[in-house]
Design an enzyme around this catalytic site. Structure first.
Site, PDB file in Angstrom:
ATOM      1  N   HIS A  34       0.838  -1.198   0.000  1.00  7.37           N
ATOM      2  CA  HIS A  34       0.000   0.000   0.000  1.00  7.37           C
ATOM      3  C   HIS A  34       0.876   1.252   0.000  1.00  7.37           C
ATOM      4  CE1 HIS A  34      -3.280  -2.629   1.870  1.00  7.37           C
ATOM      5  NE2 HIS A  34      -3.796  -2.162   0.766  1.00  7.37           N
ATOM      6  N   ALA A  44     -11.466 -16.259  -9.293  1.00  7.50           N
ATOM      7  CA  ALA A  44     -11.188 -14.876  -8.905  1.00  7.50           C
ATOM      8  C   ALA A  44     -12.435 -14.018  -8.755  1.00  7.50           C
ATOM      9  CB  ALA A  44     -10.253 -14.228  -9.929  1.00  7.50           C
ATOM     10  N   PHE A  85     -15.395 -12.413  -6.783  1.00  2.00           N
ATOM     11  CA  PHE A  85     -15.399 -12.026  -5.370  1.00  2.00           C
ATOM     12  C   PHE A  85     -16.128 -13.057  -4.513  1.00  2.00           C
ATOM     13  CE2 PHE A  85     -16.269  -9.543  -1.584  1.00  2.00           C
ATOM     14  CZ  PHE A  85     -15.106  -8.801  -1.449  1.00  2.00           C
ATOM     15  N   MET A 102     -13.853 -16.027  -3.978  1.00  2.00           N
ATOM     16  CA  MET A 102     -12.741 -15.664  -3.112  1.00  2.00           C
ATOM     17  C   MET A 102     -13.161 -15.650  -1.646  1.00  2.00           C
ATOM     18  SD  MET A 102     -10.557 -12.700  -5.059  1.00  2.00           S
ATOM     19  CE  MET A 102      -9.849 -12.228  -3.484  1.00  2.00           C
TER      20      MET A 102
END
Length: 256
Positions: free
Chosen positions: A65, A183, A185, A188
């Site tokens: 980040h 992949a 959401f 996941m």
């Protein structure tokens, strides 16, 4: 750091981290290797164990980040690839608000109005959203970088193909299908590795949610009042006036 390094940054980081792992590691893609995502793609700024990053097998992939000026200098020689993910700042703020309740090491501010003021002032983890995004866009020519928005990533197949093209990674149609399927959401959230379900109890409060929450676009509309929305727009618009480049301002305005 060398040309095999890739980075993921900012909003949608964990999602992109998982997509990259699926693209690069066949053992993840076909389910033959059971390894934590953080083992495959460690965080630059959160070293949970004493690992020699230079000794990691190629291609080395990291998540971060960090703002542009804190990254290793060699990346400015375009020796590595960077994938930078941006998201509507209001959704970023709402997501972080809920995330701070779940992660016990972050300060929890129950009053959303107060939290919003802290966010707008940049007094949160990773500092100011505006400074972070503007910094990366204004220095894009220094890096070998791909900009992707969280909103674009909702079209998973398109995002996967875009990332594969940027990395020069060729996958078969079946392999792409596998990456896309895993992949989403929703899938996941069901994957303990992608959802960081094995984090220790002294870091997370599992009774207050999960690492991956909703993953939707526009969730800010479910929590922000009209007055808060107007206040948010006013503050960010005023701050954008301080940016020297008109191109930077136009890029940031598109995020709303």
């Amino acid at each position: 750091l060398n040309s095999s390094n890739k980075k993921v940054s900012f909003s949608g980081t964990v999602w992109t981290q998982n997509i990259l792992s699926l693209i690069i590691h066949e053992g993840h893609r076909n389910g033959t290797e059971n390894m934590e995502t953080m083992e495959r793609i460690p965080w630059l700024e959160y070293r949970t164990e004493n690992r020699d990053y230079a000794a990691l097998p190629l291609p080395r992939v990291f998540a971060t980040h960090l703002p542009y000026y804190l990254l290793p200098r060699d990346l400015r020689n375009k020796r590595g690839r960077i994938i930078y993910v941006t998201r509507n700042p209001k959704d970023v703020m709402v997501s972080y608000y809920h995330f701070s309740k779940y992660i016990s090491t972050l300060e929890e501010i129950p009053d959303f109005n107060l939290f919003m003021e802290r966010f707008l002032a940049g007094k949160v983890l990773a500092s100011s959203w505006l400074d972070h995004v503007a910094g990366w866009y204004s220095h894009a020519e220094d890096f070998n970088i791909l900009f992707v928005t969280y909103e674009e990533m909702k079209k998973v197949r398109s995002a996967v193909l875009k990332i594969c093209n940027f990395l020069g990674k060729k996958l078969s149609e079946e392999e792409v299908d596998s990456v896309v399927r895993q992949a989403t959401f929703e899938n996941m959230r069901k994957d303990p590795r992608a959802n960081y379900e094995n984090l220790p109890d002294d870091i997370v409060e599992k009774n207050k949610g999960s690492f991956l929450r909703k993953g939707i676009v526009g969730d800010w509309k479910n929590i922000m009042t009209v007055a808060q929305n107007e206040r948010f727009d006013k503050v960010l618009t005023e701050k954008m006036k301080t940016l020297q480049s008109g191109e930077d301002r136009s890029v940031l305005l598109k995020a709303f």
